[in-house]
Design an enzyme around this catalytic site. Structure first.
Site, short mmCIF file in Angstrom:
data_model
loop_
_atom_site.label_atom_id
_atom_site.label_comp_id
_atom_site.label_asym_id
_atom_site.label_seq_id
_atom_site.Cartn_x
_atom_site.Cartn_y
_atom_site.Cartn_z
N LYS A 108 0.40 -0.05 15.31
CA LYS A 108 1.90 -0.33 15.80
C LYS A 108 2.26 -1.39 16.68
O LYS A 108 3.38 -1.81 16.75
CB LYS A 108 2.36 0.85 16.49
N TYR A 166 3.86 6.36 10.33
CA TYR A 166 3.05 5.37 10.16
C TYR A 166 3.88 4.05 9.33
O TYR A 166 3.48 3.03 9.58
CB TYR A 166 1.85 5.72 9.08
N PRO A 168 -4.78 0.39 18.89
CA PRO A 168 -4.76 0.05 17.48
C PRO A 168 -4.37 0.98 16.33
O PRO A 168 -3.83 0.81 15.17
CB PRO A 168 -5.85 -1.01 17.18
N HIS A 199 0.79 -1.12 -0.01
CA HIS A 199 0.02 0.01 -0.08
C HIS A 199 0.92 1.39 -0.07
O HIS A 199 1.88 1.21 0.78
CB HIS A 199 -0.98 0.05 1.05
N TYR A 258 -9.13 6.12 7.05
CA TYR A 258 -9.19 6.68 8.40
C TYR A 258 -10.34 7.65 8.58
O TYR A 258 -10.05 8.86 8.11
CB TYR A 258 -8.09 7.01 9.11
#
Ligand code: FAD
Ligand code: DHB
Length: 389
Positions: free
Chosen positions: A297, A383, A293, A72, A202
């Site tokens: 991580k 991220y 979550p 991704h 998100y």
């Protein structure tokens, strides 16, 4: 029984540590209190940082990951009226991979049972002993009910949040724990339907956060923010899909639905335990820390811990030098706190509490990340995973 490193827990941390050590010629034995089928079926994390993919590839476990995993290049951040893509290669030159933790664990177990170090399932009464000496031991009962003693040079406590190792570190005194529980939980589902999106979404919404993730081209993984007191029995599939559709709503886009194959509610907490060592007992992964979550991580931190720990143990056991084991706890905790901050920040930006002032701050932060390259890069670097050192 005797080994160099006695490893408690066959989650990703324990299994990967055993493999990293074996490749450097160090023996280990892994003790797991659950069955193989239970460990392989546990549905958990889904996103691997670049360094986790690199590590798994370097230890010879990249074949299925590269064949079936999905690379991704970014995520969408959404708030009402806006869905903005953060392009990770543009922002920081790295990517992430969707590959379920269940698949990582299956690959590690298959490699271990195919000529790797011993891996004993269904053991009980696992107790680390004499960890302040140079010859610590693990007492346990094997799957047939026989008491056993495993003599070791070192013990790795990779037994997750509920395992026995962390308490042994704290019995020595001088340790410290930091904890934050959040007033939200995630209701997660797996569904047999093609993802309705190319990248993860998100989404901030006045009714609560929602996350659209996936496991494969035909399986979607979705999460809804719910109150921690919610009961899964009160959430019919229709109610879940309706709430997801509301929170992801965007003109010209539609959420595809399908049969739900798994659903559960996960509490959210941050937890850090220091030090990550007592004598010859070393903690790694969820045994020492938990992150909420948001930002994915947990699994990646477990991989980072054991990468550091394996290098330190090789130096100790092959060269007799203790410098890296002596620095292990501080080095690991520096990364743990970075990820603890990032997970807390993502959680705080995206979950609604009903407070109107907080909501305006969150929207302001989201607009900032979606309009400033510097702010977007900060998210992207964290991220996709900061370098292990
Ligand atoms: P674990 O995976 O917990 O492994 C520890 C192992 O030790 C287990 O196999 C356990 O059975 C074993 N064990 C425990 N006690 C004993 C004992 N007494 N004797 C022997 N063995 C023992 N992270 C994300 O990034 N994204 C997510 O979506 C996400 N979802 C999650 C959902 C759930 C329900 C949970 C619990 C965690 C989730 N996580 C998620 C976190 C992530 O899965 C963990 O960070 C990761 O599993 C840590 O790996 P570990 O090997 O340290 O611990
Ligand atoms: C997934 C879990 C996460 O916590 C996250 O931030 C992204 C994806 C997942 O399970 O796919």
């Amino acid at each position: 029984m005797r080994t160099q490193v006695g490893i408690i827990g066959a989650g990703p941390a324990g299994l990967l540590l055993s493999r990293l050590l074996a490749l450097q010629g160090i023996d280990s034995v892994v003790l797991e209190n659950r069955s193989r089928s239970y460990v392989e079926a546990r549905i958990r994390a889904g996103i691997l940082e670049q360094h986790s993919v690199d590590t798994l590839t370097e230890v010879g476990l990249g074949h299925r990951l590269h064949r079936e995993g999905l690379e991704h290049h970014g995520i969408y951040l959404q708030y009402p009226g806006t869905r903005h893509k953060l392009d990770f290669p543009d922002l920081c030159g790295r990517t992430v991979w969707v590959y379920g933790q269940t698949e990582v664990v299956k690959d590690l177990i298959a490699a271990q049972l195919d000529g790797g170090p011993p891996l004993l399932f269904d053991v009980s009464d696992v107790t680390p002993e004499d960890v302040d000496t140079d010859s610590p031991r693990i007492r346990f009962t094997d799957a047939d009910g026989n008491p056993q003693l495993l003599e070791c040079d070192v013990i790795a406590g990779t037994d997750g949040f509920h395992g026995p190792s962390r308490a042994v570190v704290h019995e020595a005194g001088g340790g410290k724990v930091w904890e934050r529980t959040y007033p939200y939980a995630w209701l997660g589902i797996l569904a047999d339907v093609a993802p309705s999106t190319d990248e993860l979404i998100y989404a901030w919404h006045p009714e609560g956060f929602a996350l659209h993730s996936m496991r494969s081209p035909t399986v979607s993984r979705l999460y809804l923010q719910v109150d921690p007191s919610e009961k899964i029995e009160d959430w019919s599939d229709d109610r879940i899909w309706d709430d997801l559709a509301t929170r992801f709503a965007l003109d010209g886009w539609e959420l595809q639905t399908g049969p739900v194959t798994e659903k559960s509610i996960l509490p959210m907490r941050s937890f850090v335990s220091s030090p990550m060592r007592r004598g010859r007992l070393f903690l790694a992964g969820d045994a020492a820390h938990i992150v909420p979550p948001t930002g994915a991580k947990g699994l990646n931190l477990a991989v980072a811990d054991v990468t550091l720990l394996a290098t330190a143990l090789v130096r100790l056991l092959k060269e007799g030098r203790s410098d890296l084991v002596d620095g292990y706890s501080d080095r690991a905790l520096a990364r743990v706190w970075r990820c603890t901050h990032f997970s807390w920040w993502m959680t705080s930006m995206l979950h609604t509490s009903g407070d109107e002032f907080d909501a305006e701050l969150q929207l302001s932060q989201l607009r900032r990340v979606c309009s400033s390259e510097a702010a977007a890069r900060e998210l992207a670097e964290n991220y996709t995973g900061l370098p292990i050192d």
